[in-house]
Design an enzyme around this catalytic site. Structure first.
Site, short mmCIF file in Angstrom:
data_model
loop_
_atom_site.label_atom_id
_atom_site.label_comp_id
_atom_site.label_asym_id
_atom_site.label_seq_id
_atom_site.Cartn_x
_atom_site.Cartn_y
_atom_site.Cartn_z
N HIS A 148 -0.66 -16.25 -1.16
CA HIS A 148 -1.57 -14.73 -0.83
C HIS A 148 -1.84 -14.23 0.75
CE1 HIS A 148 -3.11 -15.42 -4.68
NE2 HIS A 148 -3.35 -14.28 -4.76
N LYS A 152 -7.02 -14.02 2.91
CA LYS A 152 -7.60 -14.93 1.61
C LYS A 152 -7.70 -15.85 1.83
CE LYS A 152 -6.55 -16.17 -3.02
NZ LYS A 152 -8.50 -14.91 -4.07
#
EC number: 1.17.1.8
Length: 260
Positions: A148, A152
């Site tokens: 990600h 995140k």
């Protein structure tokens, strides 16, 4: 026609959900909740998400006719918003056991869809992972890798954990019994382990790989999200479900199984 209010309307996912709602003829964007004291309070939600003026302002509380609350915030904010008593779609990840228990308690009075990943593709793949794990058997080692963007906060992702649970259940185990998070040191791979690894960098929207390593072959299942729009559209699909559902806690599997 359903009404939705977006919690976390100024965030990445909140803006995407607002835009998707404004572009969906069967959805009315009733409001958007932002953090108290935020500079976005009073901002036009359409302008905030890049869709043009919508005539609906961001606020610190939901409007009187809020409809379904679509929630992409932090675990702390999600729990706080349960006090609104609204039907909800919760895409917030990183909930603790205590926070999840509070969501479950709230679901006794209103319908709540709790889904770490709203993507239709991901949720269909969970069944594929479960069946592969069962069919291939213990002779295949399972590793899960997720990636990600650098911002995140929680790791591993909620989706990686869902895939891990699916793989473990295919072998009649609980993920908590077999999960290994990352690897270091000097030791062989344990029997039946499921490795879970998190990568963070750049602007990656989301990538998940489940790899079954056999002695003579490898089987890999991959999902890549190319934009956040897929999550926003899944959230609106879940909102339609929640608008008509009885009180209770539901998953995206429930949403998909009820859809034509």
């Amino acid at each position: 026609m359903i009404r939705v209010t977006v919690a976390g309307a100024a965030g990445r996912m909140g803006r995407e959900v607002c835009r998707a709602a404004l572009e969906d003829p069967e959805v009315v964007l009733a409001g958007g909740v932002v953090e108290p004291g935020s500079p976005e309070v009073g901002a036009d939600l359409g302008e905030l998400c890049g869709a043009g003026r919508a005539g609906v302002a961001a606020s610190e509380e939901p409007p009187p006719e809020a409809g379904v609350l679509v929630e992409f915030t932090t675990p702390e904010a999600t729990v706080e918003h349960l006090s609104y008593g609204l039907p909800a779609v919760i895409g917030t990840t990183g909930l603790s056991e205590e926070q999840r228990a509070k969501v479950e308690e709230a679901a006794r009075g209103v319908p709540i869809v709790l889904a770490p990943n709203m993507s239709v593709g991901v949720n269909l793949l969970l069944g594929v992972v479960r069946r592969l794990s069962e069919a291939l058997g213990p002779g295949y080692d399972i590793e899960i890798v997720e990636a990600h963007h650098r911002g995140k906060r929680d790791a591993p992702s909620g989706t990686a954990l869902l895939m891990g649970r699916a793989a473990a259940s295919g072998r009649g185990r609980r993920l908590e019994e077999v999960a290994v998070y990352g690897r270091e040191g000097v030791s062989p791979r344990g029997e039946g382990e499921i490795g879970i690894h998190a990568l963070r960098g750049g602007a990656v929207v989301g990538e998940h790989r489940v790899i079954f390593y056999g002695l003579g072959e490898e089987v890999e299942v991959v999902h890549r999200a190319l934009s956040r729009r897929t999550f926003a559209e899944g959230a609106l699909r879940a909102a339609r479900f929640a608008a008509a559902a009885q009180p209770g806690l539901y998953s995206m599997q429930d949403v998909l199984s009820s859809s034509p």
